[in-house]
Design an enzyme around this catalytic site. Structure first.
Site: not given
Ligand code: FAD
Length: 443
Positions: A21, A42, A281
Site C-alpha cells: 500500500r 486462532c 511477531g
Molecule cells: P506465525 O503466524 O506463526 O507465522 C510464522 C510463519 O513463518 C509460519 O507459517 C512458519 O511456517 C513460517 N516460518 C518460520 N520459519 C520460517 C523460515 N525459516 N522460512 C520460511 N518460513 C518460515 N493469538 C491471539 O491473539 N488470540 C487467539 O485467540 C489466538 N489463538 C491461537 C490459537 C492457536 C492454536 C495458535 C497456534 C495460536 C493462537 N494465537 C492467538 C497466537 C497467534 O496465532 C500468534 O501470535 C500469531 O500468529 C503470531 O504471528 P507470527 O507472524 O509471529 O507467526
C-alpha cells in the site's frame, strides 16, 4: 527497492500488505516454509471442534489471492535456512527449486514460535500432538474423525490447552486437562482462574492441577500419560500445549542479535541489530507496556500491528512500537475470561506496589431479562495508574476489559474510569457501567 519477508502468516502477511500500500513499485517476495500463508491460527481449535465447519474459511489469503491483490511474489514450500546480513542475502531451500540465494535491500522476519516438545520419555508417540498450523490441525482432526477416539489428555492449561479442552469435549470426548502450576491460565490470578476452572469441571472436564507429565507409554492403540505424582491416565490422543519457543534456529550465525531464549532483539522501530533487517511477531522480544520489562507475548494483535510498523519504517514513515500489554480473551463453554496488563503475580515478582479491588455487578440492568453476573478485578498503584484488569462472566466481559485496556494504553487513571461515559440502555448495561463502578471502588 527489494524487500524479502520470512513467514507468511500474521506478522508477515500484514507487513506485506502494508508495504504494497505504501510502495507500488517495490519488489516484494514472501517466503513461507509451509503450504499455507495468512491462515487463521486462532481458529484452528474451533475447526477441530467443528464449531468452524468449512476448512477453507481458515485460509484468509492464498498465495494466488495475495499475488493478485497485492502483487506479492509468494513462494511457499520455501524455507529460509540462512541469512548473510553482510552480503544482504538469504539462502532459501525450496521444494521446487532446491537451494538458492536471494538478495535484499530490506528484510522482514516473522517466523513465529513453535510448540515446546520437551525431552519427556515417550514423547515421540504418534498419539502426542501439538497444534500450530494447518497440517497439525488436519492431523489432529483426521485422528479424532477417523479413529475410535474417546479419551483425550491435554497437557497445559494455557489458552490453547483450555480451548482444545472445550472443543474436544464438544466432540464428545472424555477430556482430562493437566496443569503443572497451581491454577490454569497464567495471565490471570488464582481468584479469577478458579471461576474458569469451575466452568471446565461443571462441563465434565477432569482437571488436574499441580502436576506435570513424567512420561508417556505408547501401548499401540492407546498411550498412558504418567504424571509426576504417579497418577496415570490412558488416552487415545494427547495434546501437548505447554507453551512456545521462537522459531529462530535459522538465525544462528546471521549476526542478528538474539535474547537468551532465542527471541530476536529489536529497537522500538522493530529493527534488529542488523541494518535493514526488521523482525515482528511471536519471534521477538517486546517491552511490557505496563512494567517496561522485556517480555515475549505471543498474540495475534501485536504481531499484526508490528507488521504494519515495520512496513512503515521501511517505507520511510517513522513509526514506533510502544509495547505489548497482553490484552487477551478466551471462551470457556458459557463463560468469557479476559485480561489486560499485569496481574498480581507479576507485580509481586517485580516488587511493584499495587492495590486490587473487585466488583461483581451484572452484565446489564438487573430488571431487564438475561442479566448475568460479572466479576471484574482492577489493579492499580498508589498514584491511581491502572496496571491491569481481569474479568470473568457470561456476557459483556469483552467490552469492559477492552475499555480498561484502552484507558491503560492512554495512560489513564482510576479516576478516568469514573468519568467515562459509556453506552447505556437496560438490555446492554447499567447507568453506572461496571467499568465506572470499578473506578468508584478504586478511587
Ligand atoms: P506465525 O503466524 O506463526 O507465522 C510464522 C510463519 O513463518 C509460519 O507459517 C512458519 O511456517 C513460517 N516460518 C518460520 N520459519 C520460517 C523460515 N525459516 N522460512 C520460511 N518460513 C518460515 N493469538 C491471539 O491473539 N488470540 C487467539 O485467540 C489466538 N489463538 C491461537 C490459537 C492457536 C492454536 C495458535 C497456534 C495460536 C493462537 N494465537 C492467538 C497466537 C497467534 O496465532 C500468534 O501470535 C500469531 O500468529 C503470531 O504471528 P507470527 O507472524 O509471529 O507467526
Amino acid at each position: 527497492k527489494k524487500i524479502l519477508l520470512v513467514g507468511g502468516v500474521a506478522g508477515g502477511a500484514s507487513a506485506a500488505a502494508r508495504l504494497r500500500r505504501l510502495d507500488e513499485t517495490a519488489q516484494i517476495i514472501m517466503f513461507e516454509r509451509d503450504e499455507h500463508i495468512s491462515f487463521a491460527n486462532c481458529g484452528l481449535p474451533y475447526y477441530i471442534g467443528q464449531n468452524i465447519k468449512d476448512r477453507s474459511k481458515l485460509l484468509v489469503q492464498t498465495p494466488q489471492s495475495m499475488n493478485e491483490r497485492f502483487n506479492i511474489d509468494v513462494r511457499v514450500h520455501s524455507e529460509v535456512i540462512r541469512i548473510n546480513s553482510e552480503r544482504k542475502t538469504v539462502t532459501v531451500n525450496s521444494k521446487e527449486k532446491g537451494i538458492y540465494e536471494e538478495s535484499y535491500d530490506y528484510l522482514v522476519l516473522s517466523p513465529g514460535a513453535k510448540a515446546i516438545r520437551p525431552p519427556i520419555p515417550g514423547i515421540g508417540s504418534d498419539k502426542v500432538f501439538t497444534l500450530r498450523n494447518i497440517p497439525d490441525t488436519d492431523t489432529i482432526k483426521n485422528f479424532v474423525d477417523k479413529q475410535e477416539v474417546n479419551q483425550a489428555v491435554i497437557i497445559g492449561g494455557g489458552f490453547i490447552g483450555v480451548e482444545m479442552a472445550e472443543n474436544l469435549k464438544d466432540r464428545g470426548l472424555d477430556v482430562t486437562l493437566v496443569e503443572a502450576a497451581p491454577h490454569i491460565l497464567a495471565p490471570f490470578d488464582t481468584d479469577m482462574a478458579v471461576i474458569v476452572e469451575k466452568e471446565l469441571v461443571d462441563h465434565g472436564v477432569r482437571l488436574i492441577l499441580n502436576d506435570g507429565v513424567a512420561s508417556f507409554n505408547d501401548k499401540g492403540d492407546t498411550v498412558d500419560v504418567i504424571l509426576n505424582s504417579g497418577q496415570s491416565f490412558t488416552a487415545d490422543a494427547v495434546i501437548l500445549a505447554i507453551g512456545v519457543i521462537p522459531d529462530t534456529g535459522f538465525l544462528k550465525d546471521s549476526g542478528i542479535e538474539l535474547g537468551a531464549k532465542g527471541h530476536i532483539l529489536v529497537n522500538d522501530k522493530l529493527e534488529t541489530s542488523c541494518q535493514g533487517v526488521y523482525a515482528v511477531g511471536d519471534a521477538i522480544e517486546v517491552v511490557d507496556f505496563v512494567t517496561k520489562q522485556k517480555v515475549a507475548i505471543p498474540l495475534a494483535g501485536p504481531a499484526n500491528k508490528q507488521g504494519r510498523i515495520a512496513a512503515d519504517n521501511i517505507a520511510g514513515l517513522t513509526s514506533t512500537y510502544k509495547g505489548t500489554q497482553g490484552t487477551s480473551i478466551l471462551k470457556i463453554f458459557n463463560l468469557t475470561a479476559a485480561c489486560t496488563g499485569s496481574n498480581e503475580r507479576t507485580l509481586k515478582r517485580l516488587k511493584i506496589p499495587y492495590k486490587a479491588i473487585y466488583v461483581h455487578p451484572v452484565s446489564h440492568a438487573s430488571y431487564y431479562p438475561g442479566a448475568l453476573p460479572l466479576s471484574l478485578k482492577l489493579i492499580f498503584n498508589n498514584e491511581g495508574n491502572i496496571l491491569g484488569a481481569q474479568g470473568v462472566g457470561s456476557d459483556g466481559v469483552d467490552k469492559r476489559i477492552d475499555v480498561i485496556a484502552t484507558v491503560i494504553r492512554l495512560n489513564g487513571k482510576v479516576s478516568d474510569l469514573t468519568e467515562l461515559e459509556l453506552c447505556y440502555a437496560p438490555p446492554f448495561s447499567s447507568a453506572k457501567d461496571p467499568v465506572n463502578m470499578a473506578g468508584y471502588v478504586a478511587e
